[in-house]
Design an enzyme around this catalytic site. Structure first.
Site, PDB file in Angstrom:
ATOM      1  N   SER A 598       6.252   5.231  -6.653  1.00  8.97           N
ATOM      2  CA  SER A 598       7.172   4.111  -6.824  1.00  8.97           C
ATOM      3  C   SER A 598       8.232   4.455  -7.867  1.00  8.97           C
ATOM      4  O   SER A 598       9.010   5.380  -7.657  1.00  8.97           O
ATOM      5  CB  SER A 598       6.405   2.844  -7.164  1.00  8.97           C
ATOM      6  OG  SER A 598       7.211   1.711  -6.972  1.00  8.97           O
ATOM      7  N   ASP A 683       6.624  -2.260   3.110  1.00  8.81           N
ATOM      8  CA  ASP A 683       6.744  -2.278   1.655  1.00  8.81           C
ATOM      9  C   ASP A 683       7.873  -3.221   1.224  1.00  8.81           C
ATOM     10  O   ASP A 683       9.026  -3.011   1.584  1.00  8.81           O
ATOM     11  CB  ASP A 683       7.031  -0.857   1.166  1.00  8.81           C
ATOM     12  CG  ASP A 683       6.943  -0.710  -0.337  1.00  8.81           C
ATOM     13  OD1 ASP A 683       7.031  -1.724  -1.050  1.00  8.81           O
ATOM     14  OD2 ASP A 683       6.784   0.435  -0.808  1.00  8.81           O
ATOM     15  N   HIS A 718       3.426  -1.332   0.075  1.00 11.90           N
ATOM     16  CA  HIS A 718       3.609  -0.511  -1.119  1.00 11.90           C
ATOM     17  C   HIS A 718       2.320   0.170  -1.551  1.00 11.90           C
ATOM     18  O   HIS A 718       2.341   1.278  -2.085  1.00 11.90           O
ATOM     19  CB  HIS A 718       4.143  -1.398  -2.247  1.00 11.90           C
ATOM     20  CG  HIS A 718       4.701  -0.640  -3.408  1.00 11.90           C
ATOM     21  ND1 HIS A 718       5.852   0.100  -3.326  1.00 11.90           N
ATOM     22  CD2 HIS A 718       4.278  -0.504  -4.687  1.00 11.90           C
ATOM     23  CE1 HIS A 718       6.116   0.656  -4.497  1.00 11.90           C
ATOM     24  NE2 HIS A 718       5.175   0.293  -5.343  1.00 11.90           N
TER      25      HIS A 718
END
Length: 753
Positions: A598, A683, A718
């Protein structure tokens, strides 16, 4: 508040099932012999080539050509884009097919380490013990409870839930395995028991998009109570036994409204308690430890203010701390006092205040601001205050005795600190009984499996209540953990946490090393245990975490010096950490692998552009790599709320600074190491198109023949797949990629002759 982050990837330990398991034979799998079993190289299939469609982006006279802008589809349904993602997945499977046998064996090895049928440490709530149960062969957990036996003594550190034939029977409230049968993804984001223990409200996500449906059920029968509440966040609390408070999102997935729901009423008739209209702020919701107060907070990256409601009068939402730019407050409640953790630009590591409930302007400083000690969190009990602090990069727990409820609160007596056994470690708060003197906390280190302790704040006695079982002959004494300090380009000392197996590592520069980094949002990546990582350590890897600026490990200023117009410090700190590890003979460039997810994937993308020569292989998980384009678009989730984190590129200074490190904007014709990039189609934090564009541009420009793989989960978000075994399969895949990139998978384990 959502972040573009997955900060716990390297530390989370999933409790997994037992299968027959034998540890690897180090003699034939050690780094000294693996390289002699290199795989025969067959020509790989051609990688997918994304078409180029010129898209011109101009700002401040600067023109950017984005040939892969077309890969973005907010509906996630465009057939051409889905076809391209499938081509990438097929290419990845093809390239990795030669090591699939090894990957499957590695998965069996990883899965075999963890006890299959197990329960979490039970927690007492009223007349019940609550806990989670893990079942043999099952991906998900059961939420369970048992009655506390009649006449049971008050809570103590020696309290143990009876489980024998004479004990009260176990009752399964909810079985995730049953709920997940018809879904490829399943996650419960909140599981809240009503104060009278009769009802349960839980938040369910079946796509990975973090948009939840809330169900209320009878805790005994499982029968639904009322209709589900739809399109919510996972922020959910009980306000009494018949009322819920929850939070919903706007069209860019910003938590913006807090609602009051009476059981049995239709969602359309719910009362909006507060609407946050400023798109740089998001709402948060939490219950006080006393359960008598609910706090609704509105926060940006630099400002936080708090409302409260009394559970006995939930219709009245009152201001507790005012909205003042640059002041961040968090509140707890006990008796006739609020306890306020307050941060300002001057008091950057926070101070702790107390004020009467009926006069919130009359504050008393209980713990003053200290430049070298950050107040991370506080937890209240009837007779005690617990403060979670950070000093010199390490977490601490300090407990204080409080005067009786109702008595004046003017100062604190000297506190008592809790001792820990490892040189580097992680400590996290846990739910505890407000009326007791027993503090529960989670402890772990890079060689100590996740542990739950109960600590008696009156006597100072700690009792281990649960430690995750690691099968396969794991012995913590075989591993060394230590902390070193790298020197950044500006002289700043960067802490690095390190673990390795002492009988396999030479520390002469020949060892393999995986370096992890994050460095954003003031998140602390404290060193902790991950069982699957033993499959690297037991093959001679060293694992290290660079605690770089932008994180919160060294206090608030550590974060401030790695954000906005100082963001490049995050990347140069990581490079300095890598160079230190090479200089001190922990590894060489040819043996150094890196990993981040991320915002940590942004880190990986940035350092790959800056110093591709420094690394052998890299994993960029759900990486935030299209920084300028994303932050220029306020219709993308998280953009507006993160201008205070990254900067607002609609302002010229921020535009050019962000462009200087944005990975997609800095890919160039040069050699890159072996790279694996991952994404999740659903996501909501980092849109799948960002890593897709990054890979497409790398394929276009890079000048090497190293592996470049893109793996996009089409049914997840995610946090990737939701099942505990599925996640371990992903670990096995990533580790296999690293070993393949290092060319150290034995031919006998690959399926090749």
């Amino acid at each position: 508040m959502l972040h573009r982050r997955l900060f716990c990837n390297h530390i989370s330990l999933l409790c997994l099932p037992r299968i027959p398991y034998s540890p690897p034979t180090f003699s034939h799998f050690s780094k000294h012999t693996m390289s002699s079993h290199s795989l025969p190289q067959s020509p790989p299939p051609p990688p997918p080539v994304a078409k180029k469609v010129e898209h011109v982006l101009e700002m401040f006279g600067d023109v950017r050509i984005d040939n892969y802008y077309w890969l973005r589809d907010d509906s996630r349904s465009d057939p051409e884009i889905l076809s391209h993602l499938n081509l990438e997945n097929n290419y990845t499977n093809s390239v990795m097919s030669g090591t699939k046998k090894f990957e499957d064996e590695l998965f069996g090895e990883i899965k075999g380490r963890v006890k299959e049928d197990d329960i979490s440490a039970p927690i007492r709530r009223g007349e019940y013990y609550y806990y989670k149960r893990y079942l043999e062969g099952k991906e998900y957990v059961q939420y369970c409870r048992r009655l506390v036996p009649t006449g049971e003594s008050p809570a103590s550190v020696h309290d143990t839930m009876p489980t024998g034939p004479d004990a009260p029977p176990e009752h399964v409230i909810l079985d995730e395995n049953v709920k997940a049968r018809d879904h490829s993804f399943y996650s419960i984001g909140a599981f809240k028991v009503s104060p009278n223990n009769k009802l349960v409200a839980y938040a369910e996500d079946t796509k990975g998009d973090e948009i939840y449906t809330i169900y209320v059920i009878d805790a005994k029968t499982g029968v639904p109570v009322g209709k589900p509440l739809v399109s919510l966040t996972s922020y959910l609390e009980w306000a009494g036994d018949e009322t819920l408070v929850y939070v919903t999102m706007d069209e860019i997935l910003r938590p913006d409204k807090a609602w009051l729901h009476k059981l049995g009423a239709d969602q359309s008739s719910d009362t909006c308690l507060y609407h946050e209209k400023d798109d740089m702020f998001s709402l948060d919701l939490e219950a006080s430890e006393s359960k008598k107060i609910l706090f609704v907070s509105s926060e940006s990256k630099i400002t936080r203010f708090v409302f409260y409601l009394e559970v006995s009068k939930p219709e009245e939402l009152r201001v507790l701390t005012p909205r003042v730019v640059g002041i961040d407050t968090s509140v707890s409640h006990r008796g006739n006092h609020f306890f306020i953790r307050r941060r300002t630009d001057e008091l950057f590591n926070s101070e702790l205040l107390a004020c009467p409930v009926d006069n919130t302007s009359e504050t008393t400083v209980l713990i003053p601001h200290r430049e070298s000690v950050k107040i991370q969190d506080v937890q209240l009990f009837t007779d005690h205050l617990v403060v979670y602090e950070r000093e010199n990069g390490l977490p601490k727990i300090i407990t204080y005795r409080l005067p009786a409820v109702g008595e004046p609160l003017k100062s604190l007596q000297s506190g008592q600190s809790v001792d820990f056994i490892d040189p580097v470690y992680s400590v996290d708060p846990s739910e505890a009984q407000f009326s007791s003197s027993i503090l529960r906390f989670h402890y772990s280190s890079m060689r100590t499996p996740p542990s739950v302790y109960d600590y008696d704040m009156n006597t100072g006695i700690s009792v281990l209540k649960k430690i995750e079982t690691v099968l396969g002959g794991f012995d913590a004494s075989n591993y060394v953990t230590e902390r070193k300090w790298a020197t950044a380009s500006d002289g700043t000392q960067i802490p690095i946490s390190i673990v390795y197996r002492k009988n396999l590592v030479k520390l002469d520069g020949s060892d393999l090393l995986l370096l992890y980094g994050y460095g954003s949002y003031e998140i602390c990546i404290d060193p902790s245990f991950k069982a699957s990582q033993l499959s690297l350590l037991d093959r001679g890897f060293i694992f290290a975490i660079a605690h770089i600026r932008g994180g919160g490990e060294m206090g608030r200023q550590w974060y401030e010096n790695g954000k906005l117009l100082k963001k490049r410090n995050t990347f140069t700190d990581f490079i300095a950490s890598a160079e230190y590890l090479i200089e001190k003979k922990y590894c060489s460039k040819e043996k150094l692998c890196i990993d981040g997810r991320s915002a940590g994937g942004l880190l990986i993308g940035a350092v790959l552009n800056m110093r591709p020569d420094l690394f052998k292989a890299a994993i960029a998980g759900v990486p935030f790599v299209d920084v300028v384009t994303t932050m220029l678009d306020p219709t993308i989730p998280l953009t507006t709320s993160e201008w205070e984190e990254w900067g607002d590129p609609r302002k010229e200074e921020f535009y050019f600074y962000m462009k200087s490190y944005s990975p997609v904007d800095n890919v160039k014709a040069q050699n890159y190491p072996n790279i694996l990039v991952t994404a999740g189609l659903n996501d909501p934090r980092v849109m799948y198109s960002e890593p897709a564009k990054f890979v497409a541009k790398l394929r276009e420009l890079k000048t090497d023949d190293n592996i470049l793989l893109f793996k996009c989960e089409l049914g997840a978000g995610h946090f990737s797949k939701s099942g505990r075994f599925e996640r371990l399969q992903e670990d096995a895949f990533m580790y296999t990629f690293l070993l393949k990139a290092l060319n150290i998978i034995p031919a006998s384990a690959s399926g090749h002759s």
